[in-house]
Design a protein around this motif. Structure first.
Motif, PDB file in Angstrom:
ATOM      1  N   HIS A 217       0.823  -1.210   0.000  1.00 47.37           N
ATOM      2  CA  HIS A 217       0.000   0.000   0.000  1.00 47.37           C
ATOM      3  C   HIS A 217       0.858   1.261   0.000  1.00 47.37           C
ATOM      4  O   HIS A 217       0.546   2.241  -0.686  1.00 47.37           O
ATOM      5  N   HIS A 249      -4.720  -7.820  -2.346  1.00 45.73           N
ATOM      6  CA  HIS A 249      -5.057  -6.397  -2.201  1.00 45.73           C
ATOM      7  C   HIS A 249      -4.854  -5.624  -3.514  1.00 45.73           C
ATOM      8  O   HIS A 249      -4.184  -4.589  -3.540  1.00 45.73           O
ATOM      9  N   LEU A 251      -5.373  -2.972  -6.091  1.00 44.05           N
ATOM     10  CA  LEU A 251      -5.754  -1.606  -5.724  1.00 44.05           C
ATOM     11  C   LEU A 251      -6.013  -0.720  -6.929  1.00 44.05           C
ATOM     12  O   LEU A 251      -5.443  -0.908  -8.001  1.00 44.05           O
ATOM     13  N   ASP A 262     -10.020  -1.802  -3.203  1.00 42.91           N
ATOM     14  CA  ASP A 262      -9.077  -2.736  -2.594  1.00 42.91           C
ATOM     15  C   ASP A 262      -9.755  -4.107  -2.561  1.00 42.91           C
ATOM     16  O   ASP A 262     -10.781  -4.280  -1.912  1.00 42.91           O
ATOM     17  N   GLY A 264      -8.760  -6.782  -1.198  1.00 43.22           N
ATOM     18  CA  GLY A 264      -8.495  -7.565  -0.008  1.00 43.22           C
ATOM     19  C   GLY A 264      -7.780  -8.868  -0.320  1.00 43.22           C
ATOM     20  O   GLY A 264      -6.832  -8.884  -1.097  1.00 43.22           O
ATOM     21  N   GLU A 265      -8.259  -9.960   0.284  1.00 40.70           N
ATOM     22  CA  GLU A 265      -7.636 -11.260   0.048  1.00 40.70           C
ATOM     23  C   GLU A 265      -8.596 -12.233  -0.632  1.00 40.70           C
ATOM     24  O   GLU A 265      -8.406 -13.446  -0.584  1.00 40.70           O
TER      25      GLU A 265
END
Length: 490
Positions: A217, A249, A251, A262, A264-265
């Motif tokens: 990030h 993630h 983005l 995002d 995420g997973e």
């Protein structure tokens, strides 16, 4: 009066909102867990494209290694395919057509026909007509070896690094600057792309879990903030095999550093984000690029191309540059190049000037000594005096013809200065305000002009008829100028 002003402000704000909505463009950033089975991975890609296309996105971004991830070098090299003729890219092209979307397919394993033990990590852009618009081979290979932790990840074991930055690609969502994964750790690449008018920087990735947890990030938001660009980073996630796990993630970050999407997973999945006029607003309110100090520090990018490599084109460029222009009549030898006399517009006893096969700016012409002197130092005193007299005459001519008040006048004196024709010559290029986003980018264009070959495409050669017509016009104008000068002296 106050009430009237409030109404005006409301109208202005409403107009701005409508304008921003009109200019907004939708993208989808995708996340997946690639495995060694190319068919299974293609099924995932197909479903993501079909689902995202239903949301009226104009461009869909996929991660590095969206074609496959194997756990050993032998299988990686064996499974790689050519970009132009491989079945995987063929399927991607069909999906782009069927779903009417542009695709960013990041970091495909491209077979290297010249080196059977290696591949290229190649990012390709496909338009909604199924055409390969651009390709980029990963410049920075991820090589990490920490013996005490039993860590060894060396991309260079099976991959050959690319040799060019690729000029940003014009797409429906803006000018997209191409990179891959580890490239994000090298900010000069992103800045070079931004100088070349990138609006979106994309980093398709398969980031390791440990480094992603620490830096993912932060790095992507930094690239967005410092370059005032949107950043789109599709990602791999989860366990691909017992040896490899990716962070995820995926983005989309806006030019102010705000995370718009995002993933995420989760996998497989995608998120939709909008590319709006936020970029213009941020760049207007904080004009960082205008505040750069190129007179003190600069960033010249010489190894750049703006077209796909010949091996990625349906109609590949010829193997040799088309430098020799055939024409009946006398010719002049210019290094390894033959110049028809019909393309020459100025001659003196020791010097001549001629129109250019490919022009960096309109009116880009060359001045050279008649004798094949390689370097400035190789000129005799008489040749040097005549040569620089010719440069002044030709510069005055070109400024008059093109209505310019400035010229870039440059000599690449020796191979380390960019000289590719072993015959001294001076480039004269009429200049006008705003012809390059940054003035010194003309030297980048000149470098691409001089490096033309099948593997380094540049502007196509001009038609002989056009060159002859330009030379004839310049000869006539020069004669008129000389007649005027003679008249004024009487």
């Amino acid at each position: 009066m106050r009430h009237l002003l409030q109404q005006v402000y409301r109208k202005i704000n409403l107009h701005s909102i409508i304008h921003i909505r009109t200019m907004s463009r939708k993208i989808a950033v995708c996340q997946m867990t690639s495995v060694a089975d190319k068919i299974k991975n293609l099924e995932v890609v197909t479903n993501l494209i079909r689902d995202a296309a239903k949301e009226n996105v104009q461009m869909i971004f996929f991660p590095e290694a969206c074609d496959f991830i194997c756990d050993n070098r032998k299988d990686i090299v064996r499974s790689a395919e050519p970009i132009l003729t491989g079945n995987t890219v063929k399927a991607y092209k069909e999906l782009a057509i069927q779903n009417n979307v542009w695709l960013s397919m990041g970091g495909l394993h491209e077979k290297d026909d010249k080196n059977p033990d290696k591949i290229f990590n190649t990012h390709i852009i496909i338009n909604n007509k199924g055409e390969i618009v651009e390709t980029y081979r990963k410049l920075h290979l991820f090589d990490v070896e920490i013996p005490e932790k039993n860590v060894r990840l060396k991309e260079s074991d099976f991959c050959t690094a690319g040799s060019h930055i690729v000029a940003p690609v014009e797409t429906p969502v803006g000018n997209v600057g191409l990179a891959i994964c580890y490239d994000m750790r090298f900010p000069e690449l992103s800045t070079a792309l931004t100088i070349m008018r990138a609006q979106v920087l994309t980093f398709p990735s398969a980031f390791t879990y440990a480094t992603g947890l620490a830096h993912w990030h932060i790095l992507l938001r930094a690239r967005a903030i410092e370059n005032q660009c949107y950043v789109v980073a599709a990602a791999q996630v989860g366990h691909h095999n017992p040896k490899r796990r990716s962070y995820g993630h995926a983005l989309c970050v806006d030019p102010w550093g705000e995370v718009l999407a995002d993933c995420g997973e989760s996998a497989p999945c995608y998120k939709v984000a909008e590319i709006t006029e936020r970029l213009t607003e941020v760049r207007r309110n904080m004009p960082v690029m205008q505040h750069r100090r190129p007179s003190i520090y600069s960033l010249y990018t010489l190894s750049v191309r703006n077209k796909p490599l010949s091996e990625h084109c349906e109609r590949p460029a010829p193997d040799c540059p088309a430098e020799v222009v055939s024409d009946a009549g006398p010719t002049h030898v210019f290094g390894h190049v033959t110049i028809p006399d019909s393309c020459v517009f100025y001659k003196s006893e020791l010097t001549y000037a001629f129109v250019n096969l490919r022009c960096v700016t309109p009116g880009h012409v060359l001045v050279a000594p008649r004798r094949a002197a390689r370097r400035n130092r190789d000129l005799t005193d008489d040749e040097a005096e005549d040569f620089y007299r010719a440069v002044r005459i030709v510069q005055n001519l070109m400024e008059r013809v093109h209505g310019a008040e400035s010229c870039t006048v440059t000599i690449q004196d020796g191979p380390d200065a960019g000289q590719t024709v072993q015959h001294l010559h001076c480039h004269i290029m009429p200049r006008k305000k705003g012809d390059f986003i940054q003035n010194d980018l003309i030297y980048l264009e000149l470098a691409k002009h001089d490096q033309f070959s099948a593997r380094h495409p540049a502007k196509p050669p001009r038609e002989l008829a056009d060159m002859k017509a330009e030379a004839a016009m310049l000869r006539a104008t020069l004669q008129k100028m000389q007649d005027e000068q003679t008249k004024n002296q009487i």
